[in-house]
Enzyme design. Structure first.
Site, PDB file in Angstrom:
ATOM      1  N   SER A  38     -23.056   8.142 -49.095  1.00 12.98           N
ATOM      2  CA  SER A  38     -22.611   7.131 -50.057  1.00 12.98           C
ATOM      3  C   SER A  38     -21.475   7.700 -50.893  1.00 12.98           C
ATOM      4  O   SER A  38     -21.348   8.913 -51.053  1.00 12.98           O
ATOM      5  CB  SER A  38     -23.760   6.720 -50.982  1.00 12.98           C
ATOM      6  OG  SER A  38     -23.921   7.661 -52.032  1.00 12.98           O
ATOM      7  N   ASP A  39     -20.650   6.830 -51.446  1.00  6.31           N
ATOM      8  CA  ASP A  39     -19.709   7.268 -52.471  1.00  6.31           C
ATOM      9  C   ASP A  39     -20.507   7.451 -53.759  1.00  6.31           C
ATOM     10  O   ASP A  39     -21.629   6.962 -53.890  1.00  6.31           O
ATOM     11  CB  ASP A  39     -18.602   6.240 -52.663  1.00  6.31           C
ATOM     12  CG  ASP A  39     -17.326   6.871 -53.211  1.00  6.31           C
ATOM     13  OD1 ASP A  39     -17.417   7.967 -53.802  1.00  6.31           O
ATOM     14  OD2 ASP A  39     -16.255   6.281 -53.046  1.00  6.31           O
TER      15      ASP A  39
END
Length: 270
Positions: A67-68
């Site tokens: 994920s960012d």
């Protein structure tokens, strides 16, 4: 653009955007990071089509999908989910590893107990992470030896030359109708939150600067022009208290310069 909605058709997506991802995967990328964007109304962190169908099945990626930062939590908030069901949605959609999520992925145990996900879902994600660590020999040798290579690279000045080249080539003067260069004796009105804040100019993920390292648009213009009057005029938080003052300054000036744009570096620039 960073967190913006992406309005794009399937053909454009596959012809323009995804070939870059495929080339990165074919070149040996171990990790692919999901974007903050929503594509056709679906957040990337909940987009099973992109993360599984396209990335894994069509492109053949077998590495880690990361994920960012805060991307999972952002998706959960966007979709009005709680942390338990929201974390399960991210995992089921293809997010193996969550980066900074306000504890969302810690709720996967609860999601398992409540039947949102299965042990197989968790095992698949964990296996991909462990496999990459094993491939990198991190279990036998978790630390990198300090052989001075990094110091040598920094001392060479190569990264500074590359950074300067990239910055110089990204500056685009759209049109000069005779205003530039400014007469050093003219009266300039300078407006905008960017003009007096170094971190707005340097952008996201910039490390803290040492005292006196770098200078703002305001400082640069005041070095070159005898009369520069600055007013914030506007900021990113709706503050317009200085707006009337800015209008008065503008009336008394020969040239008006307004700095515009966005920033997410609120912690450093507030």
């Amino acid at each position: 653009i960073n967190t913006a909605e992406v309005n794009i058709g399937q053909r454009e997506l596959h012809d323009i955007c995804l070939p870059v991802v495929e080339k990165a995967v074919k070149a040996g990328a171990d990790v692919v990071m999901a974007a903050y964007n929503t594509v056709d109304g679906i957040p990337c962190h909940a987009n099973e089509y992109l993360l599984k169908k396209v990335l894994r099945e069509e492109i053949g990626f077998d590495g880690i999908v990361l994920s960012d930062g805060w991307g999972v939590k952002r998706m959960i908030d966007q979709m009005d989910r709680d942390l338990v069901s929201g974390s399960a949605l991210a995992l089921k959609s293809g997010i193996d590893l969550s980066l900074a999520d306000d504890g969302a992925y810690l709720k996967l145990i609860d999601a398992l107990k409540e039947g949102y996900i299965s042990e197989e879902d968790i095992d698949a994600a964990v296996t991909r992470v462990i496999a990459k660590k094993y491939k990198l020999n991190l279990f036998d040798n978790p630390y990198i030896e300090d052989n001075g290579a990094l110091d040598s690279f920094f001392d060479s000045g190569l990264q500074k030359r590359l950074s300067y080249k990239a910055a110089a080539e990204s500056a685009v003067l759209l049109k000069n109708n005779g205003i530039l260069p400014f007469d050093k004796n003219c009266k300039v009105a300078l407006f905008g939150a960017h003009a007096d804040n170094l971190y707005h100019l340097l952008g996201d993920y910039t490390s803290l600067r040492k005292e006196g390292e770098g200078f703002t648009v305001k400082e640069a213009m005041q070095r070159e022009i005898s009369c520069v009057t600055y007013s914030k005029g506007w900021d990113f938080f709706g503050d317009s208290d200085d707006f009337e003052n800015a209008l008065e300054i503008a009336k008394q000036s020969d040239i008006i310069v307004v700095t515009l744009g966005g920033t997410t570096a609120k912690g450093l620039s507030s």
